[in-house]
Design an enzyme around this catalytic site. Structure first.
Site, short mmCIF file in Angstrom:
data_model
loop_
_atom_site.label_atom_id
_atom_site.label_comp_id
_atom_site.label_asym_id
_atom_site.label_seq_id
_atom_site.Cartn_x
_atom_site.Cartn_y
_atom_site.Cartn_z
N TRP A 88 0.81 -1.22 0.00
CA TRP A 88 0.00 0.00 0.00
C TRP A 88 0.85 1.27 0.00
O TRP A 88 0.32 2.36 -0.19
CB TRP A 88 -0.90 0.02 1.26
CG TRP A 88 -0.12 -0.30 2.51
CD1 TRP A 88 -0.03 -1.53 3.11
CD2 TRP A 88 0.74 0.57 3.25
NE1 TRP A 88 0.82 -1.47 4.19
CE2 TRP A 88 1.31 -0.18 4.31
CE3 TRP A 88 1.08 1.92 3.15
CZ2 TRP A 88 2.20 0.35 5.23
CZ3 TRP A 88 1.97 2.46 4.06
CH2 TRP A 88 2.52 1.68 5.09
N ASN A 89 2.17 1.20 0.24
CA ASN A 89 2.90 2.44 0.52
C ASN A 89 3.11 3.34 -0.71
O ASN A 89 3.10 4.56 -0.59
CB ASN A 89 4.22 2.18 1.26
CG ASN A 89 5.19 1.35 0.49
OD1 ASN A 89 4.82 0.64 -0.45
ND2 ASN A 89 6.45 1.39 0.88
N HIS A 96 -3.49 -6.59 -4.74
CA HIS A 96 -3.00 -5.42 -4.02
C HIS A 96 -3.32 -5.55 -2.53
O HIS A 96 -4.04 -6.45 -2.10
CB HIS A 96 -3.63 -4.15 -4.60
CG HIS A 96 -2.66 -3.02 -4.72
ND1 HIS A 96 -1.71 -2.76 -3.75
CD2 HIS A 96 -2.47 -2.08 -5.68
CE1 HIS A 96 -0.99 -1.71 -4.11
NE2 HIS A 96 -1.43 -1.28 -5.29
N ALA A 97 -2.75 -4.63 -1.72
CA ALA A 97 -3.06 -4.61 -0.29
C ALA A 97 -4.51 -4.14 -0.12
O ALA A 97 -4.94 -3.19 -0.78
CB ALA A 97 -2.11 -3.65 0.42
N GLU A 100 11.00 -8.03 -3.08
CA GLU A 100 11.51 -6.71 -2.71
C GLU A 100 10.92 -6.43 -1.32
O GLU A 100 9.73 -6.15 -1.20
CB GLU A 100 11.03 -5.71 -3.77
CG GLU A 100 11.94 -4.54 -3.94
CD GLU A 100 11.61 -3.46 -2.96
OE1 GLU A 100 12.26 -3.46 -1.88
OE2 GLU A 100 10.73 -2.65 -3.22
N CYS A 112 10.58 1.37 2.02
CA CYS A 112 11.64 0.40 2.29
C CYS A 112 13.01 1.05 2.14
O CYS A 112 13.94 0.72 2.86
CB CYS A 112 11.50 -0.81 1.37
SG CYS A 112 11.46 -0.37 -0.37
N GLU A 116 13.32 -2.51 11.32
CA GLU A 116 12.90 -1.55 10.30
C GLU A 116 11.83 -0.66 10.93
O GLU A 116 10.85 -1.15 11.50
CB GLU A 116 12.31 -2.27 9.08
CG GLU A 116 11.82 -1.26 8.05
CD GLU A 116 11.33 -1.86 6.76
OE1 GLU A 116 10.74 -2.96 6.78
OE2 GLU A 116 11.54 -1.23 5.71
#
Ligand SMILES: O=CCCCC(=O)O
Length: 452
Positions: free
Chosen positions: A130-131, A155-156, A228, A262, A356
């Site tokens: 979603w980012n 998709h999210a 990724e 990320c 993270e």
């Protein structure tokens, strides 16, 4: 089963989506397989013309798509517009370069002719986050469809409205039916999809946990996969750096997309001699960032995409403070909003160093030498990218070999660019997106050997 997408800024319900049942998913996959049989026979110029049109559709509808991004995941509208424009750029880029990338490679052997063709594989299943709800999809779709594959997207759920708009972009551009299809499904259908005979490869951008699960399924069904995943990039500032420029870049490197990237810089490793100056200028610059209504042009920091994500960041802040970090700025959470936060005196073993942090949290770490800075930087299970700020370009380039990440940027934040390969090492995943490398991931590099 129903999915809802909700505006994290004001709680408005943006969309309600009914999950497809298994039978409907199988029909989508069957159609993808059928479409592939025709699509792969089309000329490359036909496919690049369609891709150019997709770029145009994106440009013609920037405002509509940007508003959907902002409403569903809370990034400021100006950043959503940039995201849509970047998608148009990646379409133009592959429309212009695909014929170079896909041309056959002659190789001299004892054959009369021997060469490698680049043929499509089949249907590629994309699981996207979603980012960057548009960009992540176009980054995969532009090269992959243009190489002659078909695509199926999961998709999210919090950005299913964006997924529907993306499917519309391809329809509006004139792509044949079923070349790109969107699925509204729960992740419990992932195995069914990966197992389907039409699906020949899987690409996932997302968490380590999701990557590991998908890699296991891809292994089970012997399908190619590209992952990724997360990152914990360091941003190293040497004593000879242009501090004003480093600070300005550091603010963007950490705060863009409300830190939900990320490749965001997460650990700022500063050489002792510039520590105080950098910290005071960085604090001042971060304090000036404007938060507020995500639909306002002036807003620079949005909300996190969901409350649980803001809760997670807050827990990382609290744990780091308990572990001995020092609160230099911010630190508070209000529902989906988290204040831009700076923690000083961060060390390995603290949450802000080891984990993270997916939000506007900068961890400041002191190093006594360049060597120590690089050692600290390498203390990460992730391997997406490192930034170094210095005027000594020769020494900076010398250090490139000691970085185990997928990218090393000098005097610039780590960023994706259609012209450059993009991807990670270690727990950040494998494979490359973008550039020629990204297109080569989902092609059959077919050896042809002809003897007269
Ligand atoms: O979470 C990953 C974000 C990648 C952003 C980009 O490609 O610029």
């Amino acid at each position: 089963m129903e999915f809802y997408s909700t505006n994290p800024y004001n709680g408005e319900q943006v969309g309600k989506y009914t999950a497809q049942k298994e039978g409907e998913t199988i029909e989508v996959l069957n159609n993808s397989g059928k479409a592939f049989k025709e699509w792969k026979k089309t000329s490359l110029s036909y496919r690049t013309d369609l891709l150019k049109k997709a770029g145009q559709v994106l440009r013609d509808n920037v405002e509509e798509y940007a508003r959907m991004i902002t409403r569903e995941m809370g990034k400021p509208i100006s950043e959503s517009r940039s995201e849509v424009n970047k998608c148009a750029w990646v379409c133009d880029y592959y429309a212009e370069n695909a014929s170079d990338f896909l041309q056959q490679e002659e190789i001299k052997t004892d054959a009369t002719h021997s060469y490698v063709r680049h043929d499509p594989l089949g249907s590629v299943f994309a699981i996207m986050p979603w980012n960057f709800p548009f960009w992540q999809v176009f980054r995969f779709a532009a090269p992959t469809l243009t190489a002659g594959n078909t695509g199926v997207l999961k998709h999210a759920p919090n950005v299913f409205g964006c997924a529907i708009k993306i499917e519309e972009v391809f329809e509006k551009a004139g792509y044949p039916k079923s070349v790109f299809q969107n699925l509204i499904v729960h992740h419990d259908q992932t195995e069914l999809i990966i197992a389907h005979e039409a699906v020949q490869a899987v690409t996932l951008t997302g968490s380590e946990a999701a990557g590991s699960a998908v890699a296991q399924l891809s292994g089970k069904y012997i399908k190619k996969s590209l992952l990724e995943l997360g990152g914990n990039n360091s941003f190293i500032v040497w004593e000879d750096a242009d501090i004003e420029r480093a600070v300005k870049t550091a603010v963007s490197a950490r705060m863009l997309n409300c830190g939900q990237s990320c490749i965001a810089a997460k650990r700022f490793i500063l050489l002792e001699g510039i520590y105080d100056e950098f910290v005071s200028k960085f604090k001042a610059a971060v304090s000036e960032l404007q938060s507020g209504d995500t639909m306002e042009d002036a807003t620079q920091v949005g909300t996190l995409a969901r409350k649980d994500l803001a809760d997670q960041l807050q827990s990382q802040v609290k744990r780091s403070l308990e572990e001995g970090a020092e609160l230099l700025l911010g630190g508070e959470q209000d529902n989906c909003f988290h204040q831009p936060t700076i923690l000083g005196n961060v060390k390995p073993g603290m949450a802000a160093f080891d984990e993270e942090t997916f939000g506007p949290l900068a961890a400041i770490i002191k190093a006594s030498s360049i060597e120590e800075a690089f050692e600290l930087s390498e203390k990460s299970k992730f391997g997406l990218g490192t930034t170094v700020f210095t005027k000594n370009l020769e020494k900076a380039m010398e250090m490139a070999g000691s970085v185990s990440d997928g990218a090393y940027f000098v005097n610039e934040l780590v960023k994706s660019d259609p012209r450059l390969p993009f991807g990670g090492t270690k727990r950040s995943g494998y494979g490359r997106e973008l550039a020629k490398e990204g297109m080569m991931e989902f092609v059959n590099k077919k050896t042809v050997y002809v003897k007269a």
